[in-house]
Motif scaffolding. Sequence first.
Motif, short mmCIF file in Angstrom:
data_model
loop_
_atom_site.label_atom_id
_atom_site.label_comp_id
_atom_site.label_asym_id
_atom_site.label_seq_id
_atom_site.Cartn_x
_atom_site.Cartn_y
_atom_site.Cartn_z
N ARG A 88 0.84 -1.20 0.00
CA ARG A 88 0.00 0.00 0.00
C ARG A 88 0.87 1.24 0.00
NH1 ARG A 88 -2.82 3.32 3.89
NH2 ARG A 88 -4.79 4.03 3.01
N GLU A 89 2.03 1.11 0.65
CA GLU A 89 2.89 2.27 0.86
C GLU A 89 4.34 1.82 1.02
OE1 GLU A 89 1.99 6.31 3.38
OE2 GLU A 89 1.14 4.43 4.03
N GLU A 90 5.27 2.65 0.61
CA GLU A 90 6.69 2.30 0.74
C GLU A 90 7.15 2.42 2.19
OE1 GLU A 90 9.63 3.79 -1.89
OE2 GLU A 90 8.24 3.86 -3.59
N THR A 91 8.07 1.54 2.56
CA THR A 91 8.59 1.50 3.92
C THR A 91 9.15 2.86 4.34
OG1 THR A 91 9.12 -0.81 3.54
CG2 THR A 91 10.17 0.22 5.43
N ARG A 92 9.86 3.52 3.44
CA ARG A 92 10.48 4.80 3.82
C ARG A 92 9.43 5.89 4.09
NH1 ARG A 92 12.98 6.74 -2.01
NH2 ARG A 92 11.39 5.71 -3.24
N ASP A 93 8.25 5.75 3.49
CA ASP A 93 7.18 6.71 3.77
C ASP A 93 6.51 6.39 5.10
OD1 ASP A 93 7.80 7.89 1.40
OD2 ASP A 93 6.08 7.08 0.29
N ILE A 94 6.24 5.10 5.33
CA ILE A 94 5.65 4.65 6.60
C ILE A 94 6.50 5.14 7.77
CG2 ILE A 94 5.15 2.60 8.00
CD1 ILE A 94 4.67 1.11 5.27
N SER A 95 7.80 4.94 7.63
CA SER A 95 8.73 5.26 8.70
C SER A 95 8.67 6.73 9.08
CB SER A 95 10.13 4.89 8.22
OG SER A 95 11.03 4.97 9.26
N ARG A 96 8.68 7.61 8.08
CA ARG A 96 8.69 9.05 8.38
C ARG A 96 7.34 9.55 8.87
NH1 ARG A 96 11.90 10.85 3.10
NH2 ARG A 96 10.86 8.96 2.38
N VAL A 97 6.26 8.96 8.37
CA VAL A 97 4.94 9.37 8.85
C VAL A 97 4.77 8.98 10.33
CG1 VAL A 97 2.45 8.97 8.62
CG2 VAL A 97 3.85 9.33 6.57
N LEU A 98 5.10 7.73 10.66
CA LEU A 98 4.94 7.28 12.05
C LEU A 98 5.87 8.04 12.99
CD1 LEU A 98 4.56 3.40 11.60
CD2 LEU A 98 2.76 5.08 12.07
N SER A 99 7.03 8.45 12.49
CA SER A 99 7.97 9.25 13.30
C SER A 99 7.34 10.58 13.74
CB SER A 99 9.23 9.57 12.50
OG SER A 99 10.01 8.41 12.29
#
Length: 309
Positions: A88-99
């Motif tokens: 659904r979403e790239e890992t690098r985007d997930i990481s920065r959003v959750l941060s």
Amino acid sequence: SSGKKPLHFLHLDDFDKKTLVYLLKKAKEVKSIIKSGDKSFQPLKGKSMAMIFAKPSMRTRVSFETGYFLLGGHAIYLGPDNIQMGKREETRDISRVLSGYNDVIMARVFSHQDILDLAHYSSIPVINGLTDYNHPCQILADALTIIEHVGQIEDVKVVYVGDGNNIVHSWLRLAAVLPFQFTCACPQGFEPDPATVQIARKAGISKIEITNDPKEAVKGADVVYADVWASMGQKDEASIRKQKFQGFQINEALMKIAGPRAYFMHCLPAERGVEVTDAVIEASNSIVFPQAENRMHAQNAVILHVLGF
Ligand code: CP
Ligand code: NVA
């Protein structure tokens, strides 16, 4: 983000000996506060943790969620259908959003590269809740359990019987930092990753043995350790593995060779009657339930440490 690099927990040897010893001591302290019923220790008040699960879990989910709550914080479960990492979403985007929302990320993923990517792009600490390659929280909890039962981890002989999998890789990486004896008895073709065996051997502090002979291996063991023969992601190989792992079941005959002082451990979930018999898991020297409970206590220490407490 302040631009300061967060403290991650991705492999046991990300920390030096002094830090691991400190974590094990901290785990014991926080455990005794929690067990005393004292609810005034709330260091995580106002903090939150995002928990990403690409695979199923009972222990990891419940121990992290309960532990974080007991220390005053809030943990958010994100199951395989919510996140769909890389789909659904790239890992690098997930990481920065959750941060941007949370103070800690805990993740259980398939590819080890996913946890490395999460950590790389995160501005908050990332804790590894199992990958195809390793399971550091489990083996830290196991070390705590061994200290409680045997009295120490140093010089203890741990004999793992089964697949040379993620659990074995974490034992090997612990052996690169703390001195003990680690033997992995596995069928031919199911040995642990050679580069990881090399990391443990090169550190030169622990005795490391990889063998295909479980009977010989368990002699003199302080701990005989089992895991499933088919890990998550390999369940379609379960029946072929049952054939290839003949002779590697931990049963009463094997425990008898190990001797009366040997404890039985299993990270769980167990397939009773496959890698371990009912009798062994239910025996008085089986410490699988204190071991499972210690997941929470070991992880609480890790959370506090990566958050700078
Ligand atoms: N031992 C362990 O990690 O269990 P779960 O898969 O239930 O989290
Ligand atoms: N080796 C197992 C461990 C489960 C906690 C797996 O990866 O499925």
